[in-house]
Design a protein around this motif. Structure first.
Motif, PDB file in Angstrom:
ATOM      1  N   PHE A  84      46.198  37.981  33.798  1.00  0.00           N
ATOM      2  CA  PHE A  84      46.664  36.988  32.967  1.00  0.00           C
ATOM      3  C   PHE A  84      48.337  36.836  33.169  1.00  0.00           C
ATOM      4  O   PHE A  84      48.756  35.716  33.437  1.00  0.00           O
ATOM      5  N   GLU A 141      37.777  36.081  32.935  1.00  0.00           N
ATOM      6  CA  GLU A 141      37.380  34.295  32.369  1.00  0.00           C
ATOM      7  C   GLU A 141      37.780  33.819  33.793  1.00  0.00           C
ATOM      8  O   GLU A 141      37.244  32.822  34.058  1.00  0.00           O
ATOM      9  N   ALA A 176      40.938  37.713  29.089  1.00  0.00           N
ATOM     10  CA  ALA A 176      41.461  35.935  29.982  1.00  0.00           C
ATOM     11  C   ALA A 176      41.701  36.282  31.163  1.00  0.00           C
ATOM     12  O   ALA A 176      40.980  35.161  32.326  1.00  0.00           O
ATOM     13  N   GLU A 231      48.491  33.004  24.337  1.00  0.00           N
ATOM     14  CA  GLU A 231      49.076  34.492  24.129  1.00  0.00           C
ATOM     15  C   GLU A 231      50.054  34.564  23.173  1.00  0.00           C
ATOM     16  O   GLU A 231      48.869  35.364  22.132  1.00  0.00           O
TER      17      GLU A 231
END
Lengths: 541, 196
Positions: free
Chosen positions: A244, A305, A302, B28
């Motif tokens: 990510f 995913e 993340a 984030e």
């Protein structure tokens, strides 16, 4: 990793680690059996404490240090595409560390060093124990030096380029370990070795505990960082996706390394030799260091995913089902994160300053670190071993199905072992007892949980045997078919375009650590030299 | 001559600009903000409790010679156990030694602040009364002082919770917490050599 010499170096380290691991697992199962009191013939405090001391040393110091060194050599050579700098020196470090382990093992196994792996004075073990442990650490310093030299050389040869994430994290861990081990090294060199040899008559246990607390928190991050490296650089690729964020990973490793160090007093909350203001300061730092773990949790989930959706997963949670659960790395990370959630929750209880009184030195504490170290960290060591082994021995893994069974049983065993252990702590059972002899009704409530722990330990022992068997069978496979697969590092979704120098170098952070350590440990250590203290003479046990 | 401070500020500004240039996803950023808020909440509660409500772990740095406790006035044998000082505060002086806590049994009142003063006469010990926050390490060379209140009367064990030798399992004693109205302050027996 075409280089046979590097592969031999890494394999030698990893085999020492896993040999220590399997011996320590056997001891662990003996210990839950002995402690429960269900088999009166086993009851023996001298054997129990010799065993629990050896179990702790093997798991926490031998398994970890050798695994981290072997893993580091592999990461450095593959991510930088360079051979190990000064290979004879690396073997020298290995030999020194191994000699230290053997030297410490002799008093441990003969009951001459039943001081547990925390070896708090003024109880004193045979000098060979401290000298052996010191040599193990000195051997690991050789590894740190080689990692930092390779990191620096690569940066010089590739100016302006981002150091590969895996190597950046490995170098950060080497820097972290040099800082971390300095505290215990001071304690052992100036207090424990001279005391055990009779060169000095007394030591101050308060100073000793303060120096040990310096090491005691960051050492667990030294053990944990390889697991985090796998989270970031192996997991996304193995799951079929992308990392990510490469930059956030670097920030997480830096915050982890910097803030792991100045916070060790959460181990001393209940101690009389440090004032509460310092404890509160370290307590606040302890909460700050939760941040990189929360960031890591986000980045890893993340990344998973993204992989799950690339594999066709739909809906809010549908992507979880489409993950490759039969991939050892992916299964491991899922189980590791589950254990991290519960272990992290327990850790916040431990960190919570005055609340610590409720669980300090109760069975809750070994329950906590078995879950988060034995669970989260070690299951990732398994995953790394399963991933690297075929490349290290140039043969396919003996059995992927057996590896999956092993990972599941490790998780189930750990849940069955550590849940009752936590509950026992809340019910007031102290840690570090070899049997329950208190004439009190309270102890009746403890029995069923001790019974459950025996089964948990048994499942873990079986799982550990499967692990070592699988690796051994892989290596001894007579087939000569060439296994040409190489390590694949995960790619970030966004290529790293602009990286500030301070996220690509450790120089600044080294200075930040020095300042933070001076603030948080300067006065607490100096106070022992300014106030009137009374040393303790050495005691047997 | 205002170069120096502005140089430092400019340098920090540069670092911040470099930091802003790196790619951090919006999601984030939000997650980090939430994480910081949660951490801030926890730290805030703990700090406020510590500073304004006095909820702290033990931390009175006080040294004592553990090798000569019997010669010290405070921890001489006759002086151990429960005492009420001239201000009416209850002070409990206890010695930990392999393998027991001395005196072996004490009676204390419930719902009353109690100040324990623990010392070791040999190695490192720890003491915990399960289900209460009466927990401290007892480090040789130091006095571990802790003040607490037991809300519920009952018989409680006192357990050593740090490995202190092969007999560690056997290191325990008892404490009776008595309803406040039933508890009587012990009559102080005069220390040896003191005028009757």
């Amino acid at each position: 990793m075409n280089d046979a010499a590097t592969r031999k170096l890494a394999l030698s380290h990893l085999w020492v680690a896993f040999a220590a691991f399997i011996v320590a697992c056997l001891m662990g199962e003996y210990q839950v059996l002995e402690r429960s009191g269900f088999i009166p013939a086993l009851d023996s405090a001298p054997v129990y404490f010799a065993s629990v001391s050896t179990h702790g040393v093997l798991m926490a110091f031998v398994l970890t240090t050798f695994f981290i060194m072997g893993f580091g050599y592999t990461i450095a050579t593959t991510s930088l595409k360079q051979p190990v700098w000064n290979q004879p020196l690396a073997w020298g470090g290995f030999g020194l560390a191994l000699f230290g382990v053997v030297l410490a093992a002799i008093p441990l196994l003969t009951g001459k060093a039943s001081v547990l792996y925390t070896f708090y004075p003024p109880i004193v073990a045979h000098a060979a124990f401290y000298i052996g442990a010191t040599l193990l650490v000195v051997g690991s310093w050789v590894w740190c030096a080689i990692m930092l030299v390779m990191f620096t050389q690569w940066k010089k040869a590739n100016p302006g380029q981002a150091v590969p994430l895996a190597m950046f994290a490995t170098a950060a861990n080497a820097m972290l370990w040099l800082w971390t081990s300095a505290g215990v090294a001071l304690e052992v060199l100036f207090q424990l070795i001279p005391l055990s040899l009779g060169w000095i008559d007394t030591v101050d246990p308060g100073l000793a505990r303060t120096l040990f607390a310096w090491t005691l928190h960051p050492i667990v991050y030294f053990w944990l960082i390889p697991a985090y490296i796998a989270f970031y650089v192996f997991v996304p690729k193995q799951a079929g996706g992308f990392l990510f964020s490469d930059e956030m990973a670097r920030i997480a490793f830096i915050v982890l390394a910097v803030f792991a160090l100045p916070i060790g007093f959460h181990h001393l909350y209940m101690d009389p030799e440090q004032a509460k203001g310092w404890k509160l300061l370290h307590g606040i730092g302890t909460f700050v260091v939760a941040l990189p773990t929360l960031v890591t949790g986000f980045t890893v989930i993340a990344s998973l995913e993204i992989a799950g959706r690339l594999r066709g997963g739909k809906g809010l949670f549908g992507w979880i089902l489409t993950l490759p659960w039969n991939n050892t790395m992916v299964l491991s990370v899922i189980l590791a994160l589950l254990m991290l959630i519960f272990g992290g929750f327990g850790g916040i209880v431990n960190a919570s300053y005055a609340m610590n009184a409720m669980i300090h030195n109760t069975a809750w504490v070994p329950g906590h670190f078995h879950l988060i170290f034995g669970g989260t960290t070690i299951i990732m060591y398994f995953a790394i071993a399963y991933y690297l082994w075929p490349m290290l021995v140039r043969k396919p893994l003996f059995s992927n199905a057996m590896a999956l069974t092993q990972l599941w049983t490790w998780f189930i065993g750990m849940v069955i072992l550590t849940t009752p252990w936590h509950i026992l702590g809340l019910l007031g059972q102290p840690r570090r007892i070899s049997s329950v002899v208190y004439n009190n009704l309270l102890t009746l409530a403890w029995k069923p949980y001790e019974l459950a722990m025996i089964f948990g330990g048994l499942i873990l022992l079986g799982s550990a045997c499967l692990f070592v068997y699988n690796l051994a069978k892989t290596q001894m496979n007579p087939s000569s078919e060439a296994f040409a697969q190489e390590i694949e590092f995960a790619q970030p979704i966004h290529a790293v375009t602009s990286l500030p120098e301070y996220l690509n170098s450790l120089t600044l952070w080294n200075k930040v650590i020095a300042v933070l350590m001076a603030i948080s440990f300067g006065f607490p250590i100096l106070q022992f030299f300014f106030m009137k203290t009374f040393g303790s003479s050495a005691w047997g046990y | 001559m205002q170069i120096e401070p502005s140089k430092g500020i400019n340098h920090l500004r540069d670092l911040y600009a470099q930091f802003n240039a790196i790619h951090i996803d919006q999601l984030e950023r939000r997650w980090i903000a939430i994480s910081l808020m949660v951490i801030g909440l926890f730290v805030g509660i703990i700090t406020i409790d510590a500073l304004f409500h006095g909820i702290n772990p033990p931390g009175k740095v006080e040294t004592i010679d553990s090798a000569s406790l019997h010669l010290s006035k405070e921890f001489a044998e006759d002086n151990l156990g429960v005492q009420v000082d001239e201000k009416g505060a209850i002070i409990i002086r206890m010695v930990a030694g392999r393998y027991s806590f001395f005196p072996k049994h004490i009676d204390v009142p419930a719902e009353t602040p109690l100040t324990f003063r623990w010392v070791s006469m040999d190695v490192l010990h720890g003491v915990h009364i399960p289900m209460t926050n009466m927990s401290t390490m007892i480090v040789p060379g130091y006095v571990a002082e802790i003040t607490t209140t037991f809300p519920k009367p009952g018989e409680y064990p006192l357990l050593c919770n740090e490995y202190c030798g092969l007999g560690h399992n056997h290191m325990w004693s008892n404490i009776s917490v008595i309803a406040k109205e039933d508890w009587k302050a012990p009559v102080k027996s005069p220390a040896k050599g003191e005028q009757q």
